[in-house]
Scaffold this active site. Structure first.
Site, PDB file in Angstrom:
ATOM      1  N   HIS A   1     121.680   6.013  43.344  1.00 50.76           N
ATOM      2  CA  HIS A   1     121.351   4.719  43.964  1.00 50.76           C
ATOM      3  C   HIS A   1     122.081   3.531  43.365  1.00 50.76           C
ATOM      4  O   HIS A   1     121.869   2.408  43.804  1.00 50.76           O
ATOM      5  CB  HIS A   1     119.852   4.445  43.878  1.00 50.76           C
ATOM      6  CG  HIS A   1     119.041   5.189  44.898  1.00 50.76           C
ATOM      7  ND1 HIS A   1     118.885   4.760  46.194  1.00 50.76           N
ATOM      8  CD2 HIS A   1     118.371   6.349  44.805  1.00 50.76           C
ATOM      9  CE1 HIS A   1     118.129   5.615  46.852  1.00 50.76           C
ATOM     10  NE2 HIS A   1     117.806   6.597  46.035  1.00 50.76           N
TER      11      HIS A   1
ATOM     12  N   LYS B   1     115.785 -10.631  48.102  1.00 49.50           N
ATOM     13  CA  LYS B   1     116.346  -9.636  47.178  1.00 49.50           C
ATOM     14  C   LYS B   1     115.572  -9.713  45.869  1.00 49.50           C
ATOM     15  O   LYS B   1     115.091 -10.785  45.501  1.00 49.50           O
ATOM     16  CB  LYS B   1     117.815  -9.967  46.807  1.00 49.50           C
ATOM     17  CG  LYS B   1     118.792  -9.990  47.965  1.00 49.50           C
ATOM     18  CD  LYS B   1     119.289  -8.614  48.297  1.00 49.50           C
ATOM     19  CE  LYS B   1     119.996  -8.580  49.622  1.00 49.50           C
ATOM     20  NZ  LYS B   1     120.168  -7.241  50.116  1.00 49.50           N
ATOM     21  N   ARG B   2     115.502  -8.589  45.138  1.00 47.72           N
ATOM     22  CA  ARG B   2     115.128  -8.724  43.730  1.00 47.72           C
ATOM     23  C   ARG B   2     116.201  -9.600  43.083  1.00 47.72           C
ATOM     24  O   ARG B   2     117.368  -9.533  43.458  1.00 47.72           O
ATOM     25  CB  ARG B   2     115.117  -7.353  43.047  1.00 47.72           C
ATOM     26  CG  ARG B   2     113.856  -6.548  43.258  1.00 47.72           C
ATOM     27  CD  ARG B   2     112.587  -7.229  42.811  1.00 47.72           C
ATOM     28  NE  ARG B   2     112.459  -7.334  41.376  1.00 47.72           N
ATOM     29  CZ  ARG B   2     111.814  -6.471  40.614  1.00 47.72           C
ATOM     30  NH1 ARG B   2     111.220  -5.435  41.141  1.00 47.72           N
ATOM     31  NH2 ARG B   2     111.740  -6.644  39.309  1.00 47.72           N
TER      32      ARG B   2
ATOM     33  N   LYS C   1     123.445  -9.647  42.895  1.00 42.62           N
ATOM     34  CA  LYS C   1     123.030 -10.012  44.262  1.00 42.62           C
ATOM     35  C   LYS C   1     123.369 -11.476  44.574  1.00 42.62           C
ATOM     36  O   LYS C   1     123.259 -11.920  45.697  1.00 42.62           O
ATOM     37  CB  LYS C   1     121.536  -9.738  44.456  1.00 42.62           C
ATOM     38  CG  LYS C   1     121.202  -8.234  44.388  1.00 42.62           C
ATOM     39  CD  LYS C   1     119.715  -7.995  44.563  1.00 42.62           C
ATOM     40  CE  LYS C   1     119.311  -6.548  44.328  1.00 42.62           C
ATOM     41  NZ  LYS C   1     119.630  -5.646  45.444  1.00 42.62           N
TER      42      LYS C   1
ATOM     43  N   THR D   1     118.804  -2.126  52.342  1.00 41.20           N
ATOM     44  CA  THR D   1     118.108  -1.775  53.594  1.00 41.20           C
ATOM     45  C   THR D   1     117.529  -3.028  54.237  1.00 41.20           C
ATOM     46  O   THR D   1     117.265  -3.035  55.427  1.00 41.20           O
ATOM     47  CB  THR D   1     116.984  -0.747  53.351  1.00 41.20           C
ATOM     48  OG1 THR D   1     116.185  -1.195  52.255  1.00 41.20           O
ATOM     49  CG2 THR D   1     117.547   0.627  53.037  1.00 41.20           C
TER      50      THR D   1
ATOM     51  N   LYS E   1     117.034  -4.208  58.290  1.00 37.66           N
ATOM     52  CA  LYS E   1     115.790  -4.732  58.884  1.00 37.66           C
ATOM     53  C   LYS E   1     116.070  -6.051  59.602  1.00 37.66           C
ATOM     54  O   LYS E   1     115.584  -6.284  60.713  1.00 37.66           O
ATOM     55  CB  LYS E   1     114.732  -4.927  57.785  1.00 37.66           C
ATOM     56  CG  LYS E   1     114.224  -3.610  57.216  1.00 37.66           C
ATOM     57  CD  LYS E   1     113.502  -3.794  55.889  1.00 37.66           C
ATOM     58  CE  LYS E   1     113.365  -2.444  55.187  1.00 37.66           C
ATOM     59  NZ  LYS E   1     113.017  -2.549  53.776  1.00 37.66           N
TER      60      LYS E   1
END
Length: 838
Positions: free
Chosen positions: A378, A569-570, A575, A672, A676
């Site tokens: 991952h 997002k975390r 990110k 993901t 969505k």
């Protein structure tokens, strides 16, 4: 602005949920009243809203149980290959509404509850989220369970029943504060304790060498108590099981010490054993090498493998006695999928069972183990890869350490035979990393001990093959695969966006819910004025509803006509929430916010991640300045919503206009959230990273807002060196924003507050925020320009929805089934409990 329709009013108009039969409604009312009667305590005459929720949950559960039992009987009769999905995280969210939808009961329950004078939406909101995950990895596992049941696969999810899930996040004076998530305090109507399947798990001890071979002795025992949760497929009467283990101390735990007189302390020490399942580690993409975490990882694996082997041996329903004694066919009947490296200990544990208990020889045991296990990677971030100190294994799992050393020796012998004299390659490929302390590389253990290794988006799988596991791929290229992630369209369209699901069903029928590729048919309606209007109207209703929710729950007032620009997002440097933050500051400084814009951030920081917490404080501080500037008014708002979770995502995602997917190319494995948002009619602004690449391929790059460096540009920059100061001096808007942050414009009481953020961006930024700043600002201008043309914007939205078929978790799971597990998805509909079986 007209008031948004309530969900009840909307459901009255909705076809995809099916018409409620009068018989169903009357049966549900009867069942609800019966459960309410038993729920109420004798000395209480008045029911609380929570009593109503539990009565409804038990009513719906009644419809599950018969199907659940029948599904398990069916599996024992047919004896298919069983899939076991091992994950330390399952981010399930709420269960009630999802269950009603998958059983086709939503309309009947809605009507029954309405006739009883109650509001279904209010009851649904009482349910606690099961937040047993940090983010993407745990939510993916939840979507996969839904798809495995919907595709008729005999599948089981195995994990830990954490007493406390992902922390509740409060924002106090702009800072993140964590509170314990006591999600079980009112009980959980969806789980069933199964004490009859309680199993022992061993820790510590030593290895004794007997004439029969090595034996792990003098261990400390902890009991694993299973709690089963039914997982219904979509309208196919299949109900699979998620089994979560809870740690219990055996009755004699530490009572050996009783003879020294401290009985009270011995009983109190039971907590030491039961702490194993107490709390979820709140780290996403970070490895934390604590002994308790290693205990959790072994606990779930040891209990699960005993359970799998018991089920393999006893092939008749309800049978506890062994029917199979040979392990020859084990891998033909059992598949184990390791969701990241957290359950990697399944490999040495299965070897230990086969060698020490079942008495197989090494070659046979290894063949069975590798054919049974498969591993999903991952992340490529080095800080996220698990590397456990050898001394910890020596103390906690001494027999497993021996087995890992033996696996490593045989593996290195093979490599040495293929590449004589290449000691550097042996060092790179070893399962044991030399150093102080010596460490075990769990990803290497997974690769060596599995027959299939997959990444979770095409670009990520390519990086896995060419960099992270290049040496392994050179030797066994056939082992490496790609399985692009997906999301379940039942929760992420039908449940959270019923209005959109309905207008799609009107145009193309309802089969898209189990075959998302059918959304391609929407391309025929890209220029259909009525459909364009309907899509825009649904989005506006969702925005109104979300704005109303913000006002009632967060006391924040926003203009629903604004563009909802959402970054979910975390918090992690890769990110790049900081890139978005710099854009907001630039926009504010430019005074060019004639375009009404709401920037919403929803994210949590790992409690020990200092930089992530500083980023949250910076975002909230920028919001304080922007939101209280009278010149700006309602034309620009910066909102940080606290405590992001699945149930909040279900409200936010349908309301979003723009989805931020702006990680540095080559760092996000897949994502993901991006899928969505796409399915729910938001346009993506993003880099060519993770699944964004495939989204752009499916929809056409011109229908996304793609900007910034590609993977090869990042690699080239790594070679020549990234110099942040060069951008800072060349771009006046960037310089102004950075100077404001560093001189305390956004923190006047503490001018030095953000010095760590500034220092990181200027001198130690691995993720090259400044390198993509200019392209990002210019891309945001294109977003604003298109948003001024609502019709063209909505056409792009329709093209994105039409192209999102690939990103169903049904497609992902069908690929896992055929290409990794060696099973075929089934559309067989098991007869419901009220019909006789054939």
């Amino acid at each position: 602005m007209s008031k948004p329709l309530t969900d009840h009013e909307k459901r009255k108009q909705i076809s995809v949920r099916g018409i409620a039969g009068l018989g169903d409604v009357s049966e549900i009312k009867k069942s609800f009243n019966r459960h309410l009667h038993f729920t109420l305590v004798k000395d209480r005459n008045v029911a609380t809203p929570r009593d109503y929720y539990f009565a409804l949950a038990h009513t719906v559960r009644d419809h599950l149980v018969g199907r659940w039992i029948r599904t398990q009987q069916y599996y024992y009769e047919k004896d298919p290959k069983r899939i076991h999905y091992l994950s330390l995280e399952f981010y399930m969210g709420r269960t009630l509404q999802n269950t009603m939808i998958n059983l086709g009961l939503q309309n009947a329950c809605d009507e029954a509850i309405y006739q009883l004078g109650l509001d279904l939406e209010e009851l649904e909101d009482i349910e606690e989220d099961a937040g047993l995950g940090n983010g993407g990895l745990g939510r993916l596992a939840a979507c996969f369970l839904d798809s495995m049941a919907s595709l008729g696969l005999a599948a089981y999810g195995y994990g830990i029943r954490y007493e406390f899930g992902i922390f509740n996040q409060k924002i106090t004076n702009g800072w993140q504060v964590e509170e314990a998530d006591d999600w079980l305090r009112y009980g959980n109507p969806w789980e069933k304790a199964r004490p009859e399947y309680m199993l022992p798990v061993h820790f510590y001890g030593r290895v004794a060498h007997t004439h029969e071979g090595p034996k792990w002795v003098d261990t400390q025992v902890v009991l694993a108590m299973p709690y089963d949760t039914p997982v219904p497929g979509y309208k196919n009467n299949t109900v699979n099981t998620m089994r979560l283990w809870s740690a219990k101390a055996p009755n004699d735990f530490n009572l050996q010490e009783f003879n020294v007189g401290d009985y009270i302390q011995a009983v109190l020490d039971r907590n030491l054993a039961e702490n194993i399942s107490r709390v979820l580690y709140p780290n996403d993409n970070f490895f934390e090498g604590k002994e308790l975490r290693l205990k959790q990882e072994y606990f779930v694996v040891a209990a699960t493998l005993q359970d799998i082997i018991r089920r393999f041996k006893s092939s008749k329903f309800g049978c506890r006695d062994p029917m199979r004694t040979s392990f020859e066919t084990f891998h033909e009947k059992v598949a184990i999928q390791l969701n990241d490296t957290h359950p990697a200990l399944a490999i040495p544990e299965l070897m230990r069972i086969l060698l020490d208990i079942e008495r197989l020889d090494w070659e046979k045991a290894w063949e069975i183990t590798t054919k049974t296990c498969a591993y999903t990677n991952h992340t490529v971030l080095p800080e996220a890869l698990e590397r456990w100190p050898v001394y910890m294994f020596e103390k906690l799992l001494p027999r497993h350490l021996q087995i890992i050393y033996e696996i490593n020796q045989r593996h290195l012998d093979r490599v040495a035979a293929l590449y004589p004299g290449d000691s550097d390659r042996l060092r790179r490929m070893s399962l044991i990393e030399e150093g102080d302390p010596k460490r075990i590389n769990m990803a290497h253990l997974c690769v060596v001990g599995s027959h299939a290794v997959n990444g979770v988006a095409r670009i990520h799988s390519d990086i896995v093959k060419t960099t992270v596991f290049k040496d392994f791929c050179d030797i066994e290229p056939e082992k490496f695969q790609n399985k692009t992630n997906g999301i379940t369209p039942r929760r992420w369209l039908l449940l959270c966006n019923p209005g959109l699901a309905d207008i799609i069903a009107e145009k193309i029928g309802e089969d898209f819910l189990t075959d998302l590729f059918q959304l391609k048919k929407l391309l025929d309606f890209v220029n259909d004025e009525m459909f364009i209007r309907d899509v825009a109207k649904v989005k506006q209703e969702n925005k109104l509803k979300f704005a109303a929710c913000l006002e009632s729950e967060y006391k924040v007032k926003i203009n629903p006509e604004s563009i909802f620009d959402i970054h979910v997002k975390r918090i992690h440097e890769y990110k790049r929430q900081l890139l978005n933050c710099l854009h907001v500051i630039t926009l504010y400084n430019s005074k060019n916010y004639t375009q009404k814009c709401v920037h919403t951030g929803l994210c949590q920081a790992a409690p020990g991640y200092h930089m992530a917490k500083m980023i949250i404080k910076l975002i909230t501080s920028v919001g304080e300045v922007v939101n209280h500037d009278p010149v700006v008014g309602d034309r620009l708002k910066v909102i940080f919503l606290e405590n992001y979770r699945v149930s909040l995502a279900e409200k936010v995602i349908p309301a979003a206009d723009l989805s931020q997917q702006i990680s540095t190319a080559g760092t996000e494995a897949s994502g993901t959230g991006n899928m969505k948002f796409m399915l729910n009619g938001a346009l993506t602004i993003g880099t060519m990273d993770g699944a964004n690449v495939e989204m752009a391929e499916e929809a056409g790059e011109e229908n996304l807002f793609i900007f910034g460096m590609r993977v090869e540009d990042v690699e080239a920059m790594d070679k020549k060196g990234y110099n942040a100061r060069e951008y800072y001096e060349r771009l006046p808007e960037l310089k102004q924003a950075m100077d404001q942050i560093s001189t305390g414009f956004f923190s006047p009481k503490e001018p030095e507050l953000f010095k760590d953020v500034v220092n990181m961006l200027m001198n130690h930024d691995r993720f090259k925020v400044f390198a993509d700043y200019e392209a990002y600002i210019s891309c945001q201008e294109k977003v604003n320009e298109l948003y001024r043309n609502p019709k063209e914007w909505t056409k792009k939205v329709i093209r994105n929805i039409a192209a999102s078929g690939k990103f169903s978790s049904d497609r992902t799971i069908a690929e896992y089934a055929r290409e990794i597990w060696g099973v075929e998805p089934s559309d067989v509909k098991i007869p419901p409990p009220n019909e006789p079986r054939e």
